[in-house]
Design an enzyme around this catalytic site. Structure first.
Site, short mmCIF file in Angstrom:
data_model
loop_
_atom_site.label_atom_id
_atom_site.label_comp_id
_atom_site.label_asym_id
_atom_site.label_seq_id
_atom_site.Cartn_x
_atom_site.Cartn_y
_atom_site.Cartn_z
N ASP A 167 0.81 -1.21 0.00
CA ASP A 167 0.00 0.00 0.00
C ASP A 167 0.85 1.26 0.00
O ASP A 167 1.97 1.29 0.52
CB ASP A 167 -0.88 0.05 1.26
N HIS A 175 3.77 -2.07 3.47
CA HIS A 175 3.91 -0.71 2.92
C HIS A 175 5.36 -0.50 2.52
O HIS A 175 6.24 -0.48 3.39
CB HIS A 175 3.54 0.34 3.97
#
Length: 275
Positions: free
Chosen positions: A86, A231
């Protein structure tokens, strides 16, 4: 009440400024880990989610449209798992892409528009060219359940348009910031041709730079049909990826993109997918 799957703070921009990082850590600290786990398991509202195995079964029963491509593996038979990242692209993404290429692993990237897609357009092109699934994490990481319908549409349309211009492919998947969604968000996503994708494994890498800990958390939670949330904007994450891949391959897992995880089913607009 909106459904929330995570206590992940709003990501800092790719510059990684200390002030932004500290604000994010404070936000994460507001909700204890145990509460985050409870939300991950049950949510705080009745939200219908579809598991990968259910999507595959529905396709076999003729409940969906054109079959999705299997890729190199049939997840009806093999033990599959999906790596997802993400809030990129970022300055860490080239190294991550090098690792994925070396390991022959395809991932799903849920990208942010502001300060990310607009700053690293060549990385978006590279992700697509190297066989990764490129999807949306909104334009500016606004919490969708807290803003107006027009703002929601703007948050979803802008990254899709940017990604389509760069790759030639319009995204069909999105991930709501912090996993916060509700029936109204589902309705808007359906209008825009988007399915929502949540996750089953989180390393909470937004709160630690300890790569060994990130790897440990992923391996402890990994299971068949799992969707791993990481992430690549945080410095401890990318160094953890080679060990995660190697360890899960040793356990017999095959890494696939989210569409491949659902195949021969396809992600239907307006639905929410979670293992």
């Amino acid at each position: 009440m909106a459904f929330s799957l995570s206590t992940t703070p709003t990501p800092a921009s790719a510059t990684g400024k200390t002030r932004e990082r500290r604000r994010g850590f404070r936000a994460a600290a507001l909700v204890p880990a145990a509460v985050g786990l409870a939300l991950a398991l049950t949510g705080c509202a009745q939200v219908d989610t579809t598991s990968p195995s259910t999507a595959r079964k529905q396709a076999a029963q003729g409940a969906q449209g054109s079959p999705s491509k299997f890729g190199d593996v049939d997840c009806r038979k093999a033990k599959c798992i999906a790596l997802t990242f993400d809030a990129g692209p970022s300055e860490n993404s080239p190294k991550l892409l090098d690792i994925l290429k070396e390991k022959k692993v395809h991932a799903t990237f849920f990208l942010l528009g502001k300060r990310h897609i607009e700053k690293y357009p060549q990385l978006v092109k590279r992700m697509s060219a190297e066989g990764h699934e490129v999807a949306s994490h909104t334009w500016d990481h606004k919490i969708l359940t807290d803003i107006s319908d027009d703002q929601v549409r703007d948050e979803l349309v802008r990254p899709n348009e940017a990604i389509e211009r760069l790759t030639g492919h319009k995204p069909t998947l999105m991930r709501p910031p912090q996993g916060r969604t509700d029936a109204n968000i589902h309705k808007i996503c359906k209008e825009l041709g988007l399915a929502e994708v949540l996750w089953s494994v989180t390393a909470k890498d937004y709160a630690t730079n300890d790569s060994a800990l990130i790897k440990k958390r992923v391996l402890e939670q990994a299971d068949r049909d799992g969707i791993i949330l990481l992430h690549d904007i945080y410095p401890g994450t990318v160094p953890a990826v080679p060990g995660i891949i190697d360890a899960l391959k040793e356990r017999g897992y095959h890494f696939v993109t989210v569409p491949q995880l659902l195949a021969p089913g396809t992600a239907e607009p307006g639905k929410v997918y979670r293992p």
